[in-house]
Write an enzyme that holds these catalytic residues in place. Structure first.
Site, mmCIF file in Angstrom:
data_model
loop_
_atom_site.group_PDB
_atom_site.id
_atom_site.type_symbol
_atom_site.label_atom_id
_atom_site.label_comp_id
_atom_site.label_asym_id
_atom_site.label_seq_id
_atom_site.Cartn_x
_atom_site.Cartn_y
_atom_site.Cartn_z
ATOM 1 N N GLY A 121 0.934 -0.925 0.062
ATOM 2 C CA GLY A 121 0.002 0.236 -0.202
ATOM 3 C C GLY A 121 1.069 1.120 -0.029
ATOM 4 O O GLY A 121 1.669 1.311 -0.129
ATOM 5 N N SER A 122 0.798 2.590 0.640
ATOM 6 C CA SER A 122 0.766 3.802 0.324
ATOM 7 C C SER A 122 2.162 4.065 1.572
ATOM 8 O O SER A 122 1.837 2.659 2.752
ATOM 9 C CB SER A 122 -0.456 4.524 0.478
ATOM 10 O OG SER A 122 -0.178 4.643 1.758
ATOM 11 N N GLY B 235 -0.101 5.046 4.987
ATOM 12 C CA GLY B 235 -0.186 4.186 5.533
ATOM 13 C C GLY B 235 1.036 2.945 5.821
ATOM 14 O O GLY B 235 1.193 2.229 7.667
ATOM 15 N N GLY B 236 2.006 2.099 5.359
ATOM 16 C CA GLY B 236 2.910 1.899 5.738
ATOM 17 C C GLY B 236 3.929 1.941 6.566
ATOM 18 O O GLY B 236 3.771 1.096 7.527
ATOM 19 N N GLU C 266 5.271 -3.481 1.121
ATOM 20 C CA GLU C 266 5.873 -3.201 -0.114
ATOM 21 C C GLU C 266 4.994 -1.544 0.247
ATOM 22 O O GLU C 266 4.059 -1.237 -0.218
ATOM 23 C CB GLU C 266 5.308 -4.215 -0.941
ATOM 24 C CG GLU C 266 5.698 -4.327 -2.220
ATOM 25 C CD GLU C 266 4.916 -3.260 -3.552
ATOM 26 O OE1 GLU C 266 4.478 -2.228 -3.126
ATOM 27 O OE2 GLU C 266 4.611 -4.117 -4.654
ATOM 28 N N CYS D 84 2.930 -0.920 -8.508
ATOM 29 C CA CYS D 84 3.544 -0.258 -7.899
ATOM 30 C C CYS D 84 4.990 -0.375 -8.596
ATOM 31 O O CYS D 84 5.707 0.578 -8.177
ATOM 32 C CB CYS D 84 4.309 -1.494 -6.697
ATOM 33 S SG CYS D 84 2.233 -1.593 -5.962
#
Lengths: 491, 491
Positions: free
Chosen positions: A222-223, A226-227, A246, A283
């Site tokens: 994800g982002s 957020g990650g 990732e 990605c």
């Protein structure tokens, strides 16, 4: 509340439903924890059977799943059918690895008589499943990086129960897929805790999952925002757990003169397609294009701009993602040292975006850290470099990326060698032809890379080495015969 | 200021000298960074030659180094000679692995024609050195976990320059060893940045090193407090880096009835020796002994107490470590639900401590988290359990340990199997005979384990897999022939 939204129109479809409550999340984690021992003790072939069962049910339900995915994501039937194929290939690929014994590689060092250091006891290195894995689905691959995607496949293959956190951008597809998974698990007589499912659009659901004591690891796609926030929470637990995140990437692509001599215009078209495929929601979407400041470079940039101008990306995954893209492009548009090359704002409120391309100089790019951040969608920056050595400096400034693509590095020469060395320091995958979008599922694949591409750059979330994330090595010293036998080691 | 102290007397020897200044640390990191590319490009056999050269110089200077180590650590000549042997064995072992090609394992997936997912480009998985490694020496192994110990050997073997942070408890030995290393590096024509050396007793030196932008990873052996603080700093960098921290452990040892039937008294003596070896200053020192509540268990505990009472540990490594031990024992002494079994306070200000043993019940141990923490030195807790299942609960409460030892698990039976499974979930190494002190250097070894034993439980700091910490996988897609050739892959 959760609600299925038609990606192309923004219209709500069907009922709204509640996100998982704290006690539902607790119950999901508790079920996974209670299944962990029994699941860890299953044979590799039993787990292979589970993965094959999951692949079969996806195929059996293909038509309705793909239609639903198309409604919720707008990614189109051809792409979504291909993605489902990739997901079943992946599930079966892990099953093949398990049946080939690959999950339990053992090093068995026999005892050596005598005093240390040369004398030693028998040491047998095996691998054990970590325990329950919290899996965060991504928005952009509703099959391959979602409920039954690579993270779930690799964790189940390793013998770890999975608690899936669905992505709210395709909530109906997620719960349908989860229901199918639970059907397979029941049919195979496995404990229901092997696969658990929670849903939520708010941050709280994910935070609760990462904080849950019985969760042993997190897999996240994800982002960056957020990650990194969740990774920090994983690290601040009383017992920190591995966070395999990732977080996306700018995926620099370097166009060297040797490539332009041969087929510059064709490459420009190929690159434009890669920038816009899936509306740029990969990605591995190429976001920074390094081109030399010479006539061939000028021509290539013009051809790229022309090719991009002609493309009409489809609707983005959600209104939120669409708005974030628009904000990213607006920042680039307002950056003083960027020259827009393709910038048809179109209708900024439409679900489908317009491609964006801008140009800047290497020194300005290196100086402006904001330009090193990914803009998720069909946008890219051309960075003009005076030399290959300046391209090296640009790659170093980017620092971490899932991929670096080098076009025209076929000949061994000193500056090229430096560029290749830098690319290998910066990326998890270095391409010498083709485009970075599209990630083959194979043993040699590495989908990761230095931060911010991955929070665990030694690991991959695609390919068969993805299972390594969930199998921790343990050395058995002078193990009794019965235990070696259970580990498949000749006594 | 740094000062060499005689461990047995506390007397200062020779001059005092300044710790590394911020600008000296910067210069060391800059030198390492500037050497990184050239060192990464050296052949495995060249690096093997470096490791062999370092082993040879340690051996050539053995007499003076061991004498100096003995003065600064008080560990005694036999142990220190053995530890030097182990360090040279380790350096040469990594050299053997390099010469055998083990550092550059390659997976080469040939291209497959056709559409994805079964069609694919050629993908070649190689490994690249991470870059400069900051290495924090430990106090308790002045050779094997210090300047030229396993972390340095494995990082150099991987092709990463090392910036060693010396441990202030043996500062003179550290700088002498570093000077020898630099002599070898110069003689072999390698850049001086390959090996850099900083010193300091204050926290600032270590923090500066972990924060230095060019540092790519940290290898640390030391305390929970120091390790978790530095790990947090490594994770909070703008670009987080891997922190390979080995933070010590309580190393539970479970004594099952089958073991006591055979030779309980002998085992009690063996265990007492292991608790006190090196004055208990081993990461793998057994600190929690689980014994069933039965007559054989009572007899074993009595024999263990008797054996411990007879032992006279030597001086501890430093006055600070000695004082910390005394504080830890005092906490245990004052814990209401602990019954001291061996508690001769002796002279609390003497450099040599007295062994300490106390007993408690499983439920009380599980409840009191303070008891799960390591007391570094010759002290252990006996935890009496009503059943093997209660032993399982105790192990789960401990949660993470370098080792778990299970005596008497030779026969396959259901409760034993549960115990073994739990031990494998809790530890990096599970022993079925012998004592955990003493860690063989071999391919199958795993010296790590779930937090707090290690901050990176998938990795080991001892054995040949230690090199994996510093080699990051990269997938090359359609690599040109010249590059494959340089990677040793047939085109």
């Amino acid at each position: 509340m959760l609600q299925s939204i038609e990606a192309r129109t923004g219209n709500a479809v069907g009922e709204r439903w509640a996100e998982s409550t704290p006690s539902e999340i607790d119950a999901a984690v508790a079920a996974a924890a209670s299944a962990a021992d029994a699941f860890a003790a299953t044979s590799a072939s039993r787990r292979a059977g589970l993965l094959r069962g999951l692949a079969s049910v996806l195929e059996a339900e293909r038509e309705s799943l793909v239609a639903l995915a198309d409604r919720e994501t707008g990614l189109g039937l051809p792409r979504l059918n291909g993605e489902l194929d990739r997901s079943t290939f992946q599930l079966r690929g892990f099953a093949d690895v398990l049946e080939g014994g690959g999950a339990h590689t053992v090093i068995d060092d026999k005892a050596v008589a005598g005093a240390p250091p040369s004398g030693r006891p028998r040491l047998t290195r095996v691998r054990v499943p970590l325990g329950p894995v919290a899996m965060f689905s991504a928005s952009n691959f509703p099959f391959a990086f979602s409920v039954l995607g690579g993270d779930t496949a690799s964790a189940l293959g390793a013998g770890c129960p999975v608690v899936v956190k669905a992505h709210p951008a395709h909530p109906e597809l997620s719960r349908r897929t989860a229901a199918l998974a639970l059907r397979v698990i029941a049919a195979q007589g496995l404990p229901v805790g092997v696969f658990q499912f929670v849903q939520g659009g708010s941050i709280d659901v994910g935070v609760a999952l990462v904080k849950a004591t019985a969760i042993a690891a997190v897999a996240f796609t994800g982002s960056f925002k957020g990650g990194t926030a969740l990774a920090r929470i994983a690290g601040e637990r009383a017992r920190p757990i591995p966070f395999f995140g990732e977080l996306g990437s700018v995926n620099p692509l370097v166009v060297l003169p040797a490539a332009l001599e041969k087929n510059g215009v064709e490459l420009a078209g190929t690159l434009a397609q890669s920038i816009c495929v899936g509306a740029g929601q990969f990605c591995t979407s190429p976001g920074v294009i390094l081109v030399l400041q010479d006539a061939a470079g000028d021509a290539f940039v013009q051809a790229l701009a022309a090719a991009l101008r002609d493309l009409k990306p489809h609707a983005m995954l959600s209104a939120t993602i669409r708005a974030t893209f628009e904000r990213g492009v607006a920042q680039w548009r307002n950056a003083s040292r960027l020259k827009p090359l393709v910038d048809d704002a179109g209708d900024a409120s439409a679900a489908a975006p317009r491609p964006f391309l801008a140009e800047t100089l290497a020194a300005d790019f290196i100086d402006d850290h904001a330009l090193h951040e990914e803009v998720f969608g069909c946008a890219a920056l051309v960075v003009r470099v005076a030399s290959i050595d300046e391209a090296v400096e640009v790659l170093k400034a980017i620092g971490g990326s899932l991929t670096v693509t080098l076009w025209g590095a076929d000949q061994d020469a000193e500056p090229t060698r430096r560029l290749v060395r830098t690319a290998m320091q910066v990326a998890g995958r270095v391409l010498f032809s083709g485009v970075p979008t599209g990630v083959a599922v194979t043993a040699a694949q590495h989908h990761g890379g230095p931060f911010p591409a991955s929070t665990q750059p030694f690991t991959t979330s695609v390919g068969y080495a993805a299972m390594d994330r969930f199998l921790r090595p343990v050395a058995l010293q002078d193990a009794p015969a019965w235990l070696l036998d259970r580990q498949g080691v000749p006594a």
